[in-house]
Design a protein around this motif. Structure first.
Motif, PDB file in Angstrom:
ATOM      1  N   SER A  69     -11.190  -5.566  20.028  1.00  0.00           N
ATOM      2  CA  SER A  69     -12.052  -4.913  20.582  1.00  0.00           C
ATOM      3  C   SER A  69     -12.154  -3.378  20.698  1.00  0.00           C
ATOM      4  CB  SER A  69     -11.453  -5.075  22.107  1.00  0.00           C
ATOM      5  OG  SER A  69     -10.351  -4.712  22.355  1.00  0.00           O
ATOM      6  N   GLY A  70     -11.303  -2.762  19.572  1.00  0.00           N
ATOM      7  CA  GLY A  70     -11.216  -1.491  19.301  1.00  0.00           C
ATOM      8  C   GLY A  70     -10.465  -1.077  18.156  1.00  0.00           C
ATOM      9  N   PRO A  71     -10.172   0.031  17.777  1.00  0.00           N
ATOM     10  CA  PRO A  71      -9.127   0.486  16.769  1.00  0.00           C
ATOM     11  C   PRO A  71      -7.805  -0.021  16.848  1.00  0.00           C
ATOM     12  CG  PRO A  71     -10.282   2.378  17.167  1.00  0.00           C
ATOM     13  CD  PRO A  71     -10.708   1.204  18.096  1.00  0.00           C
ATOM     14  N   VAL A  72      -6.887  -0.076  15.737  1.00  0.00           N
ATOM     15  CA  VAL A  72      -5.431  -0.387  15.907  1.00  0.00           C
ATOM     16  C   VAL A  72      -4.966   0.315  14.979  1.00  0.00           C
ATOM     17  CG1 VAL A  72      -5.618  -2.917  16.569  1.00  0.00           C
ATOM     18  CG2 VAL A  72      -5.624  -2.329  14.338  1.00  0.00           C
ATOM     19  N   MET A  73      -3.679   0.770  15.130  1.00  0.00           N
ATOM     20  CA  MET A  73      -2.681   1.651  14.278  1.00  0.00           C
ATOM     21  C   MET A  73      -1.760   0.564  13.597  1.00  0.00           C
ATOM     22  SD  MET A  73      -3.245   4.991  14.027  1.00  0.00           S
ATOM     23  CE  MET A  73      -1.945   5.153  12.973  1.00  0.00           C
ATOM     24  N   ILE A  74      -1.839   0.677  12.244  1.00  0.00           N
ATOM     25  CA  ILE A  74      -1.068  -0.302  11.658  1.00  0.00           C
ATOM     26  C   ILE A  74      -0.094   0.397  10.800  1.00  0.00           C
ATOM     27  CG2 ILE A  74      -0.971  -2.286  10.075  1.00  0.00           C
ATOM     28  CD1 ILE A  74      -3.989  -2.544  10.442  1.00  0.00           C
ATOM     29  N   THR A  75       1.274   0.128  11.111  1.00  0.00           N
ATOM     30  CA  THR A  75       2.215   0.635  10.468  1.00  0.00           C
ATOM     31  C   THR A  75       3.374  -0.214  10.002  1.00  0.00           C
ATOM     32  OG1 THR A  75       2.232   2.302  12.099  1.00  0.00           O
ATOM     33  CG2 THR A  75       4.041   2.513  11.046  1.00  0.00           C
ATOM     34  N   ALA A  76       4.147   0.158   8.737  1.00  0.00           N
ATOM     35  CA  ALA A  76       5.224  -0.693   8.267  1.00  0.00           C
ATOM     36  C   ALA A  76       6.458   0.620   8.586  1.00  0.00           C
ATOM     37  CB  ALA A  76       5.045  -0.899   6.760  1.00  0.00           C
ATOM     38  N   PHE A 132      -1.625  -6.414   5.019  1.00  0.00           N
ATOM     39  CA  PHE A 132      -2.631  -4.886   5.037  1.00  0.00           C
ATOM     40  C   PHE A 132      -2.195  -3.681   4.287  1.00  0.00           C
ATOM     41  CE2 PHE A 132      -2.376  -6.542   9.973  1.00  0.00           C
ATOM     42  CZ  PHE A 132      -3.806  -6.625   9.818  1.00  0.00           C
ATOM     43  N   PHE A 133      -1.100  -3.810   3.635  1.00  0.00           N
ATOM     44  CA  PHE A 133      -0.942  -2.504   2.573  1.00  0.00           C
ATOM     45  C   PHE A 133      -0.559  -3.282   1.317  1.00  0.00           C
ATOM     46  CE2 PHE A 133       0.585  -1.106   6.753  1.00  0.00           C
ATOM     47  CZ  PHE A 133      -0.100   0.057   7.095  1.00  0.00           C
ATOM     48  N   ALA A 134      -0.968  -2.481   0.105  1.00  0.00           N
ATOM     49  CA  ALA A 134      -0.892  -2.805  -1.365  1.00  0.00           C
ATOM     50  C   ALA A 134       0.705  -2.415  -1.510  1.00  0.00           C
ATOM     51  CB  ALA A 134      -1.615  -1.901  -2.215  1.00  0.00           C
ATOM     52  N   ALA A 135       1.543  -2.907  -2.243  1.00  0.00           N
ATOM     53  CA  ALA A 135       2.817  -2.513  -2.563  1.00  0.00           C
ATOM     54  C   ALA A 135       3.042  -1.023  -2.753  1.00  0.00           C
ATOM     55  CB  ALA A 135       3.518  -3.441  -3.485  1.00  0.00           C
ATOM     56  N   THR A 136       2.048  -0.348  -3.490  1.00  0.00           N
ATOM     57  CA  THR A 136       2.097   1.096  -3.904  1.00  0.00           C
ATOM     58  C   THR A 136       1.851   1.896  -2.942  1.00  0.00           C
ATOM     59  OG1 THR A 136      -0.414   0.578  -4.697  1.00  0.00           O
ATOM     60  CG2 THR A 136       1.576   0.779  -6.309  1.00  0.00           C
ATOM     61  N   ASP A 137       1.245   1.417  -1.427  1.00  0.00           N
ATOM     62  CA  ASP A 137       1.079   2.123  -0.163  1.00  0.00           C
ATOM     63  C   ASP A 137       2.253   2.207   0.907  1.00  0.00           C
ATOM     64  OD1 ASP A 137      -1.358   2.899  -1.265  1.00  0.00           O
ATOM     65  OD2 ASP A 137      -2.533   1.383  -0.428  1.00  0.00           O
ATOM     66  N   VAL A 138       3.238   1.485   0.378  1.00  0.00           N
ATOM     67  CA  VAL A 138       4.505   1.490   1.156  1.00  0.00           C
ATOM     68  C   VAL A 138       5.515   2.222   0.417  1.00  0.00           C
ATOM     69  CG1 VAL A 138       6.361   0.054   2.197  1.00  0.00           C
ATOM     70  CG2 VAL A 138       3.866  -0.871   1.681  1.00  0.00           C
ATOM     71  N   LEU A 139       5.790   3.433   1.025  1.00  0.00           N
ATOM     72  CA  LEU A 139       6.617   4.446   0.467  1.00  0.00           C
ATOM     73  C   LEU A 139       7.826   4.566   1.198  1.00  0.00           C
ATOM     74  CD1 LEU A 139       3.581   6.958   0.150  1.00  0.00           C
ATOM     75  CD2 LEU A 139       4.496   5.561  -1.641  1.00  0.00           C
ATOM     76  N   SER A 140       8.927   4.114   0.668  1.00  0.00           N
ATOM     77  CA  SER A 140      10.366   4.362   1.182  1.00  0.00           C
ATOM     78  C   SER A 140      10.861   5.677   1.164  1.00  0.00           C
ATOM     79  CB  SER A 140      11.442   3.328   0.462  1.00  0.00           C
ATOM     80  OG  SER A 140      11.361   1.948   0.901  1.00  0.00           O
ATOM     81  N   ARG A 141      11.562   6.225   2.070  1.00  0.00           N
ATOM     82  CA  ARG A 141      12.012   7.481   2.149  1.00  0.00           C
ATOM     83  C   ARG A 141      13.404   7.788   2.833  1.00  0.00           C
ATOM     84  NH1 ARG A 141      10.202  10.171   6.948  1.00  0.00           N
ATOM     85  NH2 ARG A 141       9.269   8.497   8.398  1.00  0.00           N
TER      86      ARG A 141
END
Ligand code: RTP
Ligand code: MG
Length: 141
Positions: A69-76, A132-141
């Motif tokens: 019904s509208g945009p969502v914010m997706i977060t790992a 939702f995320f490619a492995a390279t888009d998940v950035l441990s910090r």
């Protein structure tokens, strides 16, 4: 204690209420770090695939209709015991049953429009993050 990741979605109702920052602040105060994030308008097919485990449930169509019904914010999110820590912050599925001070108690309107999604186990978190995320888009910090 175990370092875990979980998939968090701020649902369309909470995005529409403009409380993304307030919700993220709760994650940060609880020691959870954002390791991947994007805003997205889900297609029907994406929402159906994401919630496929519920496809036979009577609320499935309402759930999918709401999620598109509208945009969502997706977060790992990453942190100690991240899956349970995030679910504790969310509160019960039905906001009427959610403990005071939880995200759903404070921001959700109904069992459908319930502000946030969180993975329910480490294994499902892995599948949901990869959805939702490619492995390279998940950035441990
Ligand atoms: P979520 O997956 O979104 O984090 O929520 P949850 O684990 O707390 O609840 P779950 O059982 O996985 O259900 C997914 C979403 O479906 C809607 N629902 N409606 N009418 C109903 O009885 C009912 N039960 C579940 C909710 O919006 C829930 O978040
Ligand atoms: Mg669930």
């Amino acid at each position: 204690m175990a370092l875990e990741r979980t998939l968090s979605i701020i649902k369309p109702d909470a995005v529409a209420k403009n409380v993304i920052g307030e919700i993220y602040a709760r994650f940060e105060k609880a020691g959870l770090k954002v390791v991947a994030a994007k805003m997205k308008q889900l297609s029907r097919q994406e929402a159906e695939g994401f919630y496929a485990v519920h496809s036979a449930r009577p609320f499935f169509k309402a759930l999918v209709d709401f999620m598109i019904s509208g945009p969502v914010m997706i977060t790992a999110l990453e942190g100690e015991n991240a899956v349970l820590a995030h679910r504790d912050l969310m509160g019960a599925t039905n906001p009427k049953e959610a403990a005071p001070g939880t995200i759903r108690a404070d921001f959700a309107d109904s069992i459908d429009a319930n502000a946030v999604h969180g993975s329910d186990a480490v294994d499902t978190a892995k599948v949901e993050i990869a959805y939702f995320f490619a492995a390279t888009d998940v950035l441990s910090r």
